[in-house]
Enzyme design. Structure first.
Site, PDB file in Angstrom:
ATOM      1  N   GLU A   1       0.819  -1.216   0.000  1.00 14.19           N
ATOM      2  CA  GLU A   1       0.000   0.000   0.000  1.00 14.19           C
ATOM      3  C   GLU A   1       0.850   1.262   0.000  1.00 14.19           C
ATOM      4  O   GLU A   1       0.525   2.240  -0.669  1.00 14.19           O
ATOM      5  CB  GLU A   1      -0.942   0.023   1.219  1.00 14.19           C
ATOM      6  CG  GLU A   1      -2.095  -0.972   1.166  1.00 14.19           C
ATOM      7  CD  GLU A   1      -3.208  -0.558   0.203  1.00 14.19           C
ATOM      8  OE1 GLU A   1      -3.142   0.538  -0.371  1.00 14.19           O
ATOM      9  OE2 GLU A   1      -4.149  -1.359   0.022  1.00 14.19           O
TER      10      GLU A   1
ATOM     11  N   ASP B   1      -6.142   8.618  -0.318  1.00  9.90           N
ATOM     12  CA  ASP B   1      -5.652   7.631   0.647  1.00  9.90           C
ATOM     13  C   ASP B   1      -4.431   8.200   1.359  1.00  9.90           C
ATOM     14  O   ASP B   1      -3.538   8.739   0.710  1.00  9.90           O
ATOM     15  CB  ASP B   1      -5.254   6.327  -0.058  1.00  9.90           C
ATOM     16  CG  ASP B   1      -6.437   5.545  -0.584  1.00  9.90           C
ATOM     17  OD1 ASP B   1      -7.571   5.793  -0.138  1.00  9.90           O
ATOM     18  OD2 ASP B   1      -6.227   4.678  -1.445  1.00  9.90           O
TER      19      ASP B   1
END
Ligand SMILES: *[C@@H]1O[C@H](CO)[C@@H](O)[C@H](O)[C@H]1NC(C)=O
Ligand SMILES: *[C@@H]1O[C@H](CO)[C@@H](O)[C@H](O)[C@H]1NC(C)=O
Length: 142
Positions: free
Chosen positions: A50, A67
């Site tokens: 991620e 994000d």
């Protein structure tokens, strides 16, 4: 110009990128190993894919949300960045999810697990970690 150089130095100093084992130890100490069935190696693999262990990782999505941080928590659901219509389920400013101190990020990631009861919310975990042999993510760390 001098001001600019100073700013760059300050920014570089606050951009914490963990090593794999450094992060593994922090996550273990924070009770992530076995948290709602997610193993420590799952979390290390998840944060590798991620965010590449980078606390400052920011990714703007097509839907206009963003994000943030080491777990890439989304501004539509988990935090408030003042730009996205948000549920702000972690009741936190998104900028706090980019801190060198990742305790707030960990608390919010736990909240995601409490809501979903599984790691599937994280696309990179599904693509790179689910069903894989994850031994290498924590080997040599303990
Ligand atoms: C979040 O924190 C940043 C930086 O500390 C601040 O500039 C901003 O106003 C805060 N946003 C919200 C929505 O509270
Ligand atoms: C996973 O990989 C490690 C080496 O990286 C190996 O020792 C171990 O046997 C593997 N486990 C399984 C279940 O395949």
């Amino acid at each position: 110009m001098r001001g600019l150089v100073f700013l760059v130095l300050v920014t570089a100093a606050s951009a914490k990128v963990f090593t794999r084992c450094e992060l593994a130890r922090i996550l273990k100490f924070a009770g992530m190993d076995g948290f709602h069935g997610a193993k420590l190696a799952d979390w290390v693999c998840l944060t590798k894919w991620e965010a590449d262990y980078d606390t400052q990782k920011v990714n703007r999505l097509k839907d206009g949300s963003t994000d943030y941080g080491i777990f890439q928590l989304n501004s539509k659901w988990w935090c408030s960045d003042g730009k996205t219509k948000t549920k702000n389920a972690c009741n936190i400013n998104c900028s706090a999810l980019m801190s060198d101190n990742i305790q707030a990020s960990i608390a919010c990631a736990k909240h995601v697990m409490l809501d979903h009861n599984r790691l599937h919310a994280w696309a990179e975990w599904r693509h790179h970690c689910m069903g894989q042999n994850l031994t290498k993510y924590i080997s040599g760390c303990f």
